[in-house]
Design a protein around this motif. Structure first.
Motif, PDB file in Angstrom:
ATOM      1  N   GLU A  18       0.833  -1.204   0.000  1.00 14.17           N
ATOM      2  CA  GLU A  18       0.000   0.000   0.000  1.00 14.17           C
ATOM      3  C   GLU A  18       0.871   1.258   0.000  1.00 14.17           C
ATOM      4  O   GLU A  18       0.579   2.231  -0.700  1.00 14.17           O
ATOM      5  N   GLU A  19       1.949   1.247   0.783  1.00 13.01           N
ATOM      6  CA  GLU A  19       2.853   2.402   0.830  1.00 13.01           C
ATOM      7  C   GLU A  19       3.554   2.607  -0.520  1.00 13.01           C
ATOM      8  O   GLU A  19       3.706   3.739  -0.984  1.00 13.01           O
ATOM      9  N   ILE A  20       3.948   1.521  -1.139  1.00 13.21           N
ATOM     10  CA  ILE A  20       4.599   1.616  -2.446  1.00 13.21           C
ATOM     11  C   ILE A  20       3.613   2.138  -3.480  1.00 13.21           C
ATOM     12  O   ILE A  20       3.938   3.033  -4.262  1.00 13.21           O
ATOM     13  N   ASP A  21       2.378   1.607  -3.475  1.00 11.56           N
ATOM     14  CA  ASP A  21       1.352   2.077  -4.420  1.00 11.56           C
ATOM     15  C   ASP A  21       1.064   3.560  -4.209  1.00 11.56           C
ATOM     16  O   ASP A  21       0.924   4.314  -5.179  1.00 11.56           O
TER      17      ASP A  21
END
Length: 103
Positions: A18-21
């Motif tokens: 989620e953080e990467i997205d």
């Protein structure tokens, strides 16, 4: 903004999907204060190697020195050319009147 050492960064947990997205889809940048440039103005830009062609002419010298391993590891993580990156960092410090470098 938080300043961290390389060792502190290495101890951070890996980013979640989620953080990467969220980082990959970040679109909250406001460019309204940036001037719009014409094609002709953009064509006036030159590659760094033409702007800094004097760097190519600078004679190089060999030196033996000891560098902290965390700094050396960080330079080498960028792949080939770590000595050039080190030289660029030193040149930047010199040209920006770093208090440790006499101009």
């Amino acid at each position: 903004m938080k300043t961290m050492t390389l060792d502190e960064v290495k101890k951070l947990p890996p980013l979640t999907k989620e953080e990467i997205d969220a980082a990959m889809n970040f679109k909250n940048t406001d460019f309204s204060d940036c001037p719009v440039m014409t094609k002709e103005e953009l064509e006036e830009f030159k590659p760094w190697y033409e702007v800094h062609s004097d760097w190519v002419k600078i004679k190089k010298g060999d030196v033996h020195t000891k560098i902290d391993l965390d700094i050396l590891d960080a330079l080498k993580k960028g792949g080939k050319g770590y000595q050039q990156r080190l030289n660029q960092a030193l040149r930047w410090a010199y040209e920006n009147h770093c208090p440790y470098m006499t101009v």
